[in-house]
Design an enzyme around this catalytic site. Structure first.
Site, PDB file in Angstrom:
ATOM      1  CB  CYS A  47       6.705   0.225  -6.093  1.00  0.00           C
ATOM      2  SG  CYS A  47       5.921  -1.058  -6.753  1.00  0.00           S
ATOM      3  CG  ASP A  78       7.227   2.309   0.698  1.00  0.00           C
ATOM      4  OD1 ASP A  78       7.090   1.977  -0.458  1.00  0.00           O
ATOM      5  OD2 ASP A  78       6.119   1.875   1.722  1.00  0.00           O
ATOM      6  CG  HIS A  93       4.464   1.444  -2.487  1.00  0.00           C
ATOM      7  ND1 HIS A  93       5.349   0.924  -1.889  1.00  0.00           N
ATOM      8  CD2 HIS A  93       4.334   0.983  -3.329  1.00  0.00           C
ATOM      9  CE1 HIS A  93       5.141  -0.548  -2.782  1.00  0.00           C
ATOM     10  NE2 HIS A  93       4.451   0.067  -3.571  1.00  0.00           N
TER      11      HIS A  93
END
EC number: 3.4.22.-
Length: 394
Positions: free
Chosen positions: A72, A274, A276
């Site tokens: 990430c 984000d 993820h």
């Protein structure tokens, strides 16, 4: 870190921002929710969004074929760098629209980040360059390590010809940056080997950027820590000022093993992209274009209270200065908005190289003529390990 399920279907629906008269700042641009909410949402969706991917070729030939659960921060670093390249080639006000034909430079930028070992900023290149920083492939990176990896990979990127400066000891040295950005172009042999390394990634067009004299576009990265056990509120206003600067590339940070790319703020909430979400590997088409639908976040932008940041994860702020005048303007803004705080400053800006520091030598690319993963294996020992960054006291 939790593994994400397969990507949910992206929709045009975007969560409503709260009703407020406060402006929203996104990477140096101000938006007013009451009058131009649609422009705000377009601005956010135009940012390149890099997420976990699966089913790419194994890293190093036998390594992982997905970065889910560990990549990430690498993806956030890719997003920050991609924003710098967008500003360099297309301008900060470039906008993306679904199914709209985009210029060749846009697709060329995207190709720099595809999950292939011959793409200069791929997950493959970043993970393998991290080995020289003491990180095993498949190990989670902190933002400082990502900054060092980007600095080293940029030396092999002739097309973009960036000067990458990572500040040390919370100090930005104007003299060193000017020396680096005004350094003469590479020798022809070095430039030739650089073109050889990434010719398949960057296309067969003539790479002339490496031969230009003048100011090299600056990617300025400032690793920070804004507290020890908690975020010290004294830093918040200065941190928010960073997102207002026209040179802003946002910030990398988040929580342990959970990295986010912060692109702006509303009140005391940060707005972030984000990484993820796990998507399938996407390659370029035969004509060099990239199916880019999965590289733009068309979901609701995420928000987080600034005080919920975890100070155990360093914050890395990024800025892009295409011309020297942009850097001079950034210095003026820092003097006015950041350094007005007499104590506990986020970082220092000094004119001259500190006399007790080792001499500053602009980084140069090693003479290497191999390609892909072999390149990384042959150069990682040429670089020193990442410097330690000072923790700001609270």
């Amino acid at each position: 870190m939790e593994y994400e399920n397969q990507i949910t279907i992206l929709s045009d629906y975007l969560e409503e921002f709260p009703e407020t008269d406060e402006p929203v700042w996104i990477l140096g641009r101000q938006h007013h929710l009451n009058t131009d909410k649609s422009k705000l949402l377009l601005d956010i969706s135009a940012r390149l969004w890099f997420t976990y991917r699966r089913k790419f070729s194994p890293i190093g030939g036998t390594g992982p074929s997905s970065d889910a659960g560990w990549g990430c921060m690498l993806r956030c670093g890719q997003m920050m760098l991609a924003q710098a390249l967008i500003c360099r080639h297309l301008g900060r006000d470039w906008q993306w629209e679904k199914h709209k034909k985009q210029p060749e430079e846009y697709h060329r930028i995207l190709r720099c980040f595809l999950d292939r070992k011959d793409c200069c900023y791929s997950i493959h290149q970043m993970a393998q360059m991290g080995v020289g920083e003491g990180k095993s492939i498949g190990e989670w990176f902190g933002p400082n390590t990502v900054a060092q990896v980007l600095k080293k990979l940029a030396l092999f990127d002739e097309w973009n010809s960036l000067a990458v400066y990572v500040s040390m000891d919370n100090t930005v040295v104007i003299e060193d940056i000017k020396k680096m950005c005004w350094s003469p172009p590479q020798s022809s042999s070095a430039a030739h080997s650089s073109a050889h390394v990434h010719r398949s990634a960057l296309g067969r067009n003539k790479n002339t950027a490496g031969f230009c004299t003048g100011w090299k576009p600056l990617l300025l990265i400032i690793p920070l820590r804004l507290g020890i056990n908690h975020i010290n509120p004294v830093y918040i206003d200065a941190f928010k000022e960073c997102f207002k600067m026209p040179q802003s590339l946002g910030a990398l940070g988040g929580k342990p093993n959970n990295a986010y790319y912060f692109i702006g703020f509303l009140g005391n909430e940060l707005i972030y992209l984000d990484p993820h979400t796990t998507q399938s590997f996407v390659d370029s088409e035969e004509n060099g274009t990239v199916d880019d639908q999965s590289f733009h976040c068309q979901q609701a932008p995420h928000r987080m209270k600034i005080m919920n940041l975890d100070p155990s994860v360093a914050l890395v702020g990024g800025f892009f200065c295409k011309e020297e005048c942009d850097f001079d303007n950034w210095c003026s803004l820092v003097q006015k908005e950041i350094l007005k705080q007499q104590s506990l400053r986020m970082f220092e800006l000094v004119q001259k190289h500190p006399p007790h520091w080792p001499p500053f030598v602009p980084p140069t690319k090693p003479e290497v003529t191999t390609t892909g993963a072999e390149l990384i294996e042959s150069t990682d020992k040429l670089f020193e390990l990442e410097e330690e960054f000072e923790i700001l006291s609270v």
